[in-house]
Design an enzyme around this catalytic site. Sequence first.
Site, mmCIF file in Angstrom:
data_model
loop_
_atom_site.group_PDB
_atom_site.id
_atom_site.type_symbol
_atom_site.label_atom_id
_atom_site.label_comp_id
_atom_site.label_asym_id
_atom_site.label_seq_id
_atom_site.Cartn_x
_atom_site.Cartn_y
_atom_site.Cartn_z
ATOM 1 N N ARG A 72 0.870 -1.176 0.000
ATOM 2 C CA ARG A 72 0.000 0.000 0.000
ATOM 3 C C ARG A 72 0.902 1.219 0.000
ATOM 4 O O ARG A 72 2.100 1.122 0.291
ATOM 5 C CB ARG A 72 -0.896 0.013 1.252
ATOM 6 C CG ARG A 72 -0.097 -0.061 2.545
ATOM 7 C CD ARG A 72 -0.835 0.394 3.764
ATOM 8 N NE ARG A 72 -0.034 0.198 4.973
ATOM 9 C CZ ARG A 72 0.951 0.992 5.368
ATOM 10 N NH1 ARG A 72 1.249 2.066 4.654
ATOM 11 N NH2 ARG A 72 1.655 0.743 6.454
ATOM 12 N N GLY A 74 2.212 4.911 1.530
ATOM 13 C CA GLY A 74 2.423 5.386 2.897
ATOM 14 C C GLY A 74 3.612 4.749 3.589
ATOM 15 O O GLY A 74 4.318 3.908 3.037
ATOM 16 N N GLY A 141 -4.026 4.132 3.853
ATOM 17 C CA GLY A 141 -3.039 3.660 2.892
ATOM 18 C C GLY A 141 -3.737 2.653 2.001
ATOM 19 O O GLY A 141 -4.387 1.738 2.506
ATOM 20 N N CYS A 170 3.093 6.851 10.209
ATOM 21 C CA CYS A 170 3.086 7.509 8.899
ATOM 22 C C CYS A 170 4.312 8.412 8.733
ATOM 23 O O CYS A 170 4.314 9.308 7.889
ATOM 24 C CB CYS A 170 1.806 8.310 8.677
ATOM 25 S SG CYS A 170 0.321 7.322 8.834
#
Lengths: 206, 76
Positions: A72, A74, A141, A170
Amino acid sequence: MKLYDLGLIGHAAAFKRQKDFVRDVAAGGEDTLILCEHPKTITLGRKYQESSLFFSREELARKGFELLKADRGGDVTLHAPGQLVLYPILDLRRARLGLKEYLQKLEQVAVDLLDDFGIVARGDDGNRGVWIACRKIASIGIGVSRWVTYHGMGLNVSTDLSLFNVIRPCGLDVPMTSLAVERNCPVGMDDVKRRSEQHFRRIFGY
Amino acid sequence: MTSILVPDLGDGIIKVEVAAWHKPEGAAVTKDEDLVELVTDKASFNIPAPVSGVLRIVHVPAGNEADIGSLLGEIV
């Protein structure tokens, strides 16, 4: 739209279910919303930085965290019981949604849900996620394959926030918060799940 | 020959990073299989192969940025 509540499930097992649903939706099947919670898990997104982990992988394992890479966007994020995870498996082309619009709508699901509890929150195009002032309550994400989304959003309902001390969530130095902390009283996960489905259906037009 | 272009990902996204090619140059690819992964704005976006064929020329290697609409590679 189909809804699946997978309860408390390991990240890898939930990911396998997501990929199965992605295949179904890409073949023309109905969009699907998965709701679940994960045991203590740290996932590394495609843009993760090693410096976002404050402990070695061995120490994190000793502390009871499973550590996984996730395809994903992020940086680093954390899942734990008490965090509601929403994994929408949604055909972006069928929904006529651009990527940014999709992310904004996903944030809006959490914003409207929090509004039900009298909490004013907002999404942020610059720092994705859902925020209450400078405190982060939901992280986002996503992945997209064949124009179908997977991964999604984690909303802290009653998560033990001290767990976040092991990472820089993050990649940002921001405090995390939860619905229970903001309300200063316990919140039922089933109620939050029910509301998240209602808001998701309304916002995405199902 | 079919071009592989960075698709229009919607308003507000003008650039993406090419994170990884799932297939090397010269590989046989099947229509709809994920070919190249782009990363932008908390999203990992996989572009499916538009047709079956052989991946001939990769114009943008992994780690580089690309504009929306730009040519990433070709299938012959």
